[in-house]
Design an enzyme around this catalytic site. Structure first.
Site, PDB file in Angstrom:
ATOM      1  N   PRO A   2       8.078  -7.423  15.531  1.00  0.00           N
ATOM      2  CG  PRO A   2       7.308  -8.441  13.583  1.00  0.00           C
ATOM      3  CD  PRO A   2       8.562  -8.153  14.346  1.00  0.00           C
ATOM      4  CD  GLU A   3       6.148  -4.450  20.818  1.00  0.00           C
ATOM      5  OE1 GLU A   3       5.191  -4.259  21.604  1.00  0.00           O
ATOM      6  OE2 GLU A   3       7.084  -3.640  20.691  1.00  0.00           O
ATOM      7  CE  LYS A  58       7.050  -9.996  21.921  1.00  0.00           C
ATOM      8  NZ  LYS A  58       8.326  -9.274  22.127  1.00  0.00           N
ATOM      9  NE  ARG A 274      14.155  -5.086  24.568  1.00  0.00           N
ATOM     10  CZ  ARG A 274      13.307  -6.081  24.726  1.00  0.00           C
ATOM     11  NH1 ARG A 274      12.109  -5.835  25.248  1.00  0.00           N
ATOM     12  NH2 ARG A 274      13.629  -7.307  24.386  1.00  0.00           N
TER      13      ARG A 274
END
Length: 284
Positions: A2-3, A58, A274
């Site tokens: 989750p960002e 976050k 990534r």
């Protein structure tokens, strides 16, 4: 993981349920998540009222009337769900049975239950003196919030000057700007027409001037859509986020570019482990 938009969506979902309410029972169902949970966590939470629910990067920060703040990080697969707490006169529904990966359960004086579920246990919780929250190891080195006043063209220009790392990597550096993650950096760079491969120090001031408001807009749109649900993420009511339906490049490898008249397709490259998604024709 989750960002910022997902964490902010969760915070907004929790706020009316938790703020001003007292924790009457804290069920700590395992001693650790990614790291050991704080000592005496149950007794430090029970009987305490939540004064304020904030977000930093976050992390969700629940300020308690005891002078401590509960720090929550969702990790890779964490989710926080709300059960119960019906309005007066509403039909009463029994609280659902707890599941295997429900690791921390908070019951409030309103009848609401807040459950932290984390199948992969990469999440984290800690308790810290509120007056020392900015010095906590998880928060001390964070850069400015991308939706805050400290994040602006002059700041980003200064931080990127002379950097030979790719712009994508620079924006993911939490010391440069807090809370940005892979999804929203890919989307913002596409809208700004900047290749994720371009060296950060070689992005012109003019392009930085357009990138800053684009980052804000992308994040704002994602929050409005409830975040992006690709794997585990859910809103506090269990619903999916919807921003994944508006992706222009992220997770669209080999799909046609959405720019009118562009003949290219979305490409994927790996940067620092990534995936980066971009259009080679539209992004330079």
């Amino acid at each position: 993981m989750p960002e910022l938009p997902e964490v902010e969506t969760v915070r907004r979902g929790l706020e009316p349920v938790m703020t001003g309410q007292r924790i009457i029972e804290a069920d700590i169902r395992r001693p650790d998540l990614r790291w050991p949970l704080p000592a005496n966590m149950q007794t430090r939470l029970e009987g305490k009222r939540i004064l304020r629910l904030a977000r930093r990067s976050k992390y969700i920060l629940a300020e308690l009337d005891s002078g401590e703040t509960l720090i929550i990080h969702l990790g890779m697969s964490g989710r926080i769900l709300i059960h119960g707490g019906q309005a007066p006169g509403a039909f009463h529904h029994a609280l659902p049975s707890l599941e295997k990966h429900d690791h921390v359960v908070l019951d409030f004086d309103t009848g609401a239950r807040v459950v932290f579920n984390d199948a992969r246990r990469f999440g984290a919780m800690d308790l810290c003196e509120t007056t020392e929250i900015d010095q906590h190891p998880m928060l001390a080195t964070l850069g400015p919030e991308p939706l805050g006043n400290a994040f602006h063209e002059a700041y980003l220009t200064t931080r990127l000057k002379g950097r030979m790392t790719p712009i994508k990597s620079a924006l993911l550096d939490q010391k440069v700007v807090a809370g940005l993650g892979n999804i929203y950096v890919c989307e913002a760079l596409f809208q700004a027409g900047i290749s994720p491969l371009r060296k950060a120090g070689r992005v012109s001031e003019t392009r930085i001037a357009s990138l800053v408001p684009i980052i804000r807009t992308v994040l704002g749109d994602a929050i409005e859509a409830g975040g992006s649900s690709l794997r585990d993420y859910r809103q506090t009511d269990g619903d999916l986020g919807y921003f994944q339906h508006r992706f222009r490049v992220y997770d669209r490898e080999n799909a046609p570019c959405v720019t009118a008249g562009c003949p290219d397709v979305v490409r994927r490259v790996v940067q620092s482990g990534r995936s980066s998604f971009y259009c080679p024709s539209c992004q330079r």
